[in-house]
Write a protein that holds these residues in place. Structure first.
Motif, mmCIF file in Angstrom:
data_model
loop_
_atom_site.group_PDB
_atom_site.id
_atom_site.type_symbol
_atom_site.label_atom_id
_atom_site.label_comp_id
_atom_site.label_asym_id
_atom_site.label_seq_id
_atom_site.Cartn_x
_atom_site.Cartn_y
_atom_site.Cartn_z
ATOM 1 N N THR A 31 10.951 15.497 4.271
ATOM 2 C CA THR A 31 9.999 15.386 3.175
ATOM 3 C C THR A 31 9.554 13.936 3.036
ATOM 4 O O THR A 31 10.159 13.022 3.623
ATOM 5 C CB THR A 31 10.645 15.837 1.856
ATOM 6 N N ILE A 32 8.539 13.727 2.224
ATOM 7 C CA ILE A 32 8.122 12.357 1.937
ATOM 8 C C ILE A 32 9.288 11.597 1.315
ATOM 9 O O ILE A 32 9.532 10.426 1.643
ATOM 10 C CB ILE A 32 6.869 12.347 1.023
ATOM 11 N N LYS A 33 10.041 12.263 0.458
ATOM 12 C CA LYS A 33 11.224 11.645 -0.142
ATOM 13 C C LYS A 33 12.220 11.224 0.940
ATOM 14 O O LYS A 33 12.796 10.138 0.892
ATOM 15 C CB LYS A 33 11.868 12.623 -1.125
ATOM 16 N N GLU A 49 8.064 16.327 -2.175
ATOM 17 C CA GLU A 49 8.829 17.364 -1.490
ATOM 18 C C GLU A 49 8.067 17.975 -0.314
ATOM 19 O O GLU A 49 8.618 18.770 0.438
ATOM 20 C CB GLU A 49 9.266 18.456 -2.475
ATOM 21 N N ARG A 50 6.796 17.585 -0.155
ATOM 22 C CA ARG A 50 6.046 18.041 1.023
ATOM 23 C C ARG A 50 6.655 17.365 2.241
ATOM 24 O O ARG A 50 7.197 16.267 2.153
ATOM 25 C CB ARG A 50 4.562 17.682 0.908
ATOM 26 N N ALA A 61 0.841 -1.209 0.000
ATOM 27 C CA ALA A 61 0.000 0.000 0.000
ATOM 28 C C ALA A 61 0.872 1.254 0.000
ATOM 29 O O ALA A 61 0.584 2.217 -0.727
ATOM 30 C CB ALA A 61 -0.936 -0.014 1.208
ATOM 31 N N ASN A 62 1.949 1.250 0.782
ATOM 32 C CA ASN A 62 2.839 2.411 0.817
ATOM 33 C C ASN A 62 3.560 2.597 -0.511
ATOM 34 O O ASN A 62 3.715 3.726 -0.978
ATOM 35 C CB ASN A 62 3.853 2.290 1.962
ATOM 36 N N LEU A 63 4.007 1.513 -1.116
ATOM 37 C CA LEU A 63 4.682 1.620 -2.408
ATOM 38 C C LEU A 63 3.734 2.179 -3.466
ATOM 39 O O LEU A 63 4.126 3.022 -4.276
ATOM 40 C CB LEU A 63 5.244 0.262 -2.842
ATOM 41 N N GLY A 76 2.550 6.877 -6.814
ATOM 42 C CA GLY A 76 1.545 7.731 -7.426
ATOM 43 C C GLY A 76 1.701 9.216 -7.129
ATOM 44 O O GLY A 76 0.906 10.029 -7.599
ATOM 45 N N LEU A 77 2.717 9.580 -6.366
ATOM 46 C CA LEU A 77 2.879 10.982 -5.987
ATOM 47 C C LEU A 77 3.573 11.795 -7.078
ATOM 48 O O LEU A 77 4.417 11.286 -7.809
ATOM 49 C CB LEU A 77 3.694 11.090 -4.693
#
Length: 149
Positions: free
Chosen positions: A122-124, A110-111, A96-98, A103-104
């Motif tokens: 960041t999410i990254k 970068e949020r 689910a996380n992948l 999809g981002l």
């Protein structure tokens, strides 16, 4: 990071394959987790990462509280869990996380949010942390199964 993260469940499965319950439940030292506890930790932190991603996407620079992993292990009684079920729950959450991460948009990755000890991430950054976290705990499981903390 996504390609690294996509291999973790299979790598965990390979390391645990054929291991007796006594082996996966044996702590290599009094203050060290057993292999089973580490799998449960990975399962539960996967849920934490997912919640953080969703929060970051919904809010501007949210602040996160520290995760008490040792407290969670005691509260959820990791040693009584079925390691196979814990691994499958990890696999489901990781998939689910992948899917969410893949999809981002570049702007979305970068949020960020404020990690309690690492500052703004960041999410990254969180994805890189997850990949590193996987490597750390895979090695820890191998050591635990060898009786080494």
């Amino acid at each position: 990071e996504l390609s690294r993260m996509s291999r973790t469940a299979d790598e965990l499965s390979a390391v645990l394959r054929g291991q007796a319950e006594a082996a996966v439940a044996k702590r290599p030292a009094e203050n060290a987790w057993a292999a089973k506890e580490i799998v449960c930790h990975l399962r539960d932190t996967e849920e934490v990462f997912q919640n953080r991603f969703r929060t970051i996407l919904a809010e501007d620079d949210p602040k996160f509280t520290p995760l008490n992993t040792d407290g969670l292990a005691v509260e959820r009684q990791y040693l009584t869990d079925d390691v196979t079920k814990a691994l499958e729950a990890f696999r489901t959450r990781r998939q689910a996380n992948l899917k969410l991460l893949a999809g981002l948009t570049p702007e979305q990755v970068e949020r960020g949010g404020l990690h309690p000890t690492r500052g703004r991430m960041t999410i990254k950054d969180f994805a890189a942390l997850m990949a590193s976290h996987d490597d750390t705990h895979l090695e820890q499981i191998k050591r635990a199964l060898d009786g080494k903390p």
